[in-house]
Design an enzyme around this catalytic site. Structure first.
Site, PDB file in Angstrom:
ATOM      1  N   ASP A 151       0.808  -1.221   0.000  1.00 54.01           N
ATOM      2  CA  ASP A 151       0.000   0.000   0.000  1.00 54.01           C
ATOM      3  C   ASP A 151       0.842   1.272   0.000  1.00 54.01           C
ATOM      4  O   ASP A 151       2.059   1.227   0.173  1.00 54.01           O
ATOM      5  CB  ASP A 151      -0.964  -0.010   1.202  1.00 54.01           C
ATOM      6  CG  ASP A 151      -0.299  -0.478   2.496  1.00 54.01           C
ATOM      7  OD1 ASP A 151       0.935  -0.442   2.578  1.00 54.01           O
ATOM      8  OD2 ASP A 151      -1.029  -0.877   3.415  1.00 54.01           O
ATOM      9  N   ASN A 209      -7.619  -3.254  14.258  1.00 51.40           N
ATOM     10  CA  ASN A 209      -8.999  -3.548  13.819  1.00 51.40           C
ATOM     11  C   ASN A 209      -9.059  -4.725  12.845  1.00 51.40           C
ATOM     12  O   ASN A 209     -10.080  -4.972  12.223  1.00 51.40           O
ATOM     13  CB  ASN A 209      -9.621  -2.302  13.171  1.00 51.40           C
ATOM     14  CG  ASN A 209      -8.860  -1.859  11.928  1.00 51.40           C
ATOM     15  OD1 ASN A 209      -7.918  -2.524  11.495  1.00 51.40           O
ATOM     16  ND2 ASN A 209      -9.283  -0.753  11.342  1.00 51.40           N
ATOM     17  N   HIS A 261      -7.226  -5.035  10.099  1.00 49.13           N
ATOM     18  CA  HIS A 261      -6.948  -4.735   8.692  1.00 49.13           C
ATOM     19  C   HIS A 261      -5.667  -5.438   8.220  1.00 49.13           C
ATOM     20  O   HIS A 261      -4.765  -5.709   9.009  1.00 49.13           O
ATOM     21  CB  HIS A 261      -6.936  -3.237   8.407  1.00 49.13           C
ATOM     22  CG  HIS A 261      -5.738  -2.477   8.871  1.00 49.13           C
ATOM     23  ND1 HIS A 261      -5.752  -1.108   9.043  1.00 49.13           N
ATOM     24  CD2 HIS A 261      -4.472  -2.865   9.198  1.00 49.13           C
ATOM     25  CE1 HIS A 261      -4.571  -0.703   9.440  1.00 49.13           C
ATOM     26  NE2 HIS A 261      -3.771  -1.750   9.550  1.00 49.13           N
ATOM     27  N   GLU A 265      -9.669  -2.032   5.346  1.00 51.97           N
ATOM     28  CA  GLU A 265     -10.305  -1.810   6.638  1.00 51.97           C
ATOM     29  C   GLU A 265     -11.541  -2.711   6.779  1.00 51.97           C
ATOM     30  O   GLU A 265     -12.025  -3.280   5.786  1.00 51.97           O
ATOM     31  CB  GLU A 265     -10.714  -0.330   6.747  1.00 51.97           C
ATOM     32  CG  GLU A 265      -9.562   0.669   6.559  1.00 51.97           C
ATOM     33  CD  GLU A 265      -8.604   0.746   7.766  1.00 51.97           C
ATOM     34  OE1 GLU A 265      -8.504  -0.220   8.543  1.00 51.97           O
ATOM     35  OE2 GLU A 265      -7.942   1.795   7.910  1.00 51.97           O
TER      36      GLU A 265
HETATM   37  P1  PGA Z   1       2.381  -2.053  12.657  1.00 51.80           P
HETATM   38  O1  PGA Z   1       1.188  -1.946  11.646  1.00 51.80           O
HETATM   39  O2  PGA Z   1       3.337  -3.052  12.120  1.00 51.80           O
HETATM   40  O3  PGA Z   1       2.979  -0.675  12.704  1.00 51.80           O
HETATM   41  O4  PGA Z   1       1.801  -2.471  13.983  1.00 51.80           O
HETATM   42  C1  PGA Z   1       0.579  -3.106  11.186  1.00 51.80           C
HETATM   43  C2  PGA Z   1      -0.641  -2.757  10.373  1.00 51.80           C
HETATM   44  O5  PGA Z   1      -1.327  -1.774  10.692  1.00 51.80           O
HETATM   45  O6  PGA Z   1      -0.921  -3.479   9.409  1.00 51.80           O
END
Ligand code: PGA
Length: 241
Positions: A67, A136, A138, A143
């Protein structure tokens, strides 16, 4: 879904590195799916170390990131392009044109999405995809509520995601409201998936992933339907799961 329980973040990173190097060394033209965020940083350090020791070359490797924020130029320190360049690409021998991220700037982002999908399939699809998980549920920036059938698309970021990522910006007002992300179906097309989770704050998400039902309200749950997924998680994230 295979679960590998490790003691700590370092061990998680080492285990993930072993899986990726196996693909890089055995495939003629390996295709890696890469992620940003705090979780894969240790993995990238491990890969850089292997490269520096002369154990690994990325000359024939192609990468596709999950992304990118909409509206951030490549040279913006908060863009995911910048993250990947600083944390991995500039330290290894991957040719620039083989390291792909969707562009979050331009007039026709729909075309960017279509072209990205096409490029992934022309490369023969992702051999091994690295994933983190959001609080959450995702994956990428898909999302809750994103259709499981989604391909690369533009998304409105959840407030909870913007809050979680505000730590990288001066203020939450600077966090973009939109992003471009590989879709859930795009991710499920990967031949192998490595989901990395570390730290107590991800405990509820891991428990819901492992014990909960498969539902679009918790995007990562779909991974349980993929035939080749490894969850590598440390004690703090796994708890009693
Ligand atoms: P993080 O993010 O590795 O910074 O915890 C993971 C994500 O939001 O997919």
């Amino acid at each position: 879904m295979e679960i590998i329980r490790v003691n700590n973040y370092q061990k998680m990173s080492e285990k993930a590195c072993a899986l990726l190097t196996d693909v890089i060394k055995t495939k003629k033209n390996p295709v890696l799916g890469l992620a940003t965020g705090s979780t894969p940083e240790g993995l990238y350090q491990q890969l850089i170390e292997q490269y520096s020791n002369g154990e690994l070359s990325f000359k024939n490797t192609t990468t596709f990131n999950l992304d990118e924020y909409v509206g951030l130029e490549k040279n913006d320190p908060n863009s995911y392009y910048y993250y990947m360049y600083e944390k991995l690409f500039k330290h290894i021998d991957i040719p620039t044109d083989q390291a792909n991220l969707p562009s979050g700037v331009g007039n026709d982002l729909e075309k960017v999405c279509q072209d990205y999908e096409q490029k992934i399939s022309q490369a023969g699809n992702v051999d091994i995809q690295v994933l983190g998980i959001g609080l959450n549920g995702h994956i990428g920036f898909n999302e809750p509520g994103t259709p499981f059938s989604s391909r690369t698309h533009i998304v409105d970021l959840d407030e909870s995601t913007r809050e979680a990522n505000a730590r990288f910006f001066n203020s939450i007002n600077d966090v973009p409201t939109k992003a471009i992300t590989m879709g859930i179906n795009s991710i499920m097309n990967s031949k192998q998936i490595v989901l990395l989770v570390s730290g107590e704050k991800k405990k509820d998400a891991v428990a819901r992933l492992v014990n909960g039902e498969i539902s679009e309200s918790f995007p990562a749950s779909i991974l349980k339907q993929h035939g080749n997924v490894v969850l590598i998680a440390d004690e703090a994230a796994l708890g009693n799961v």
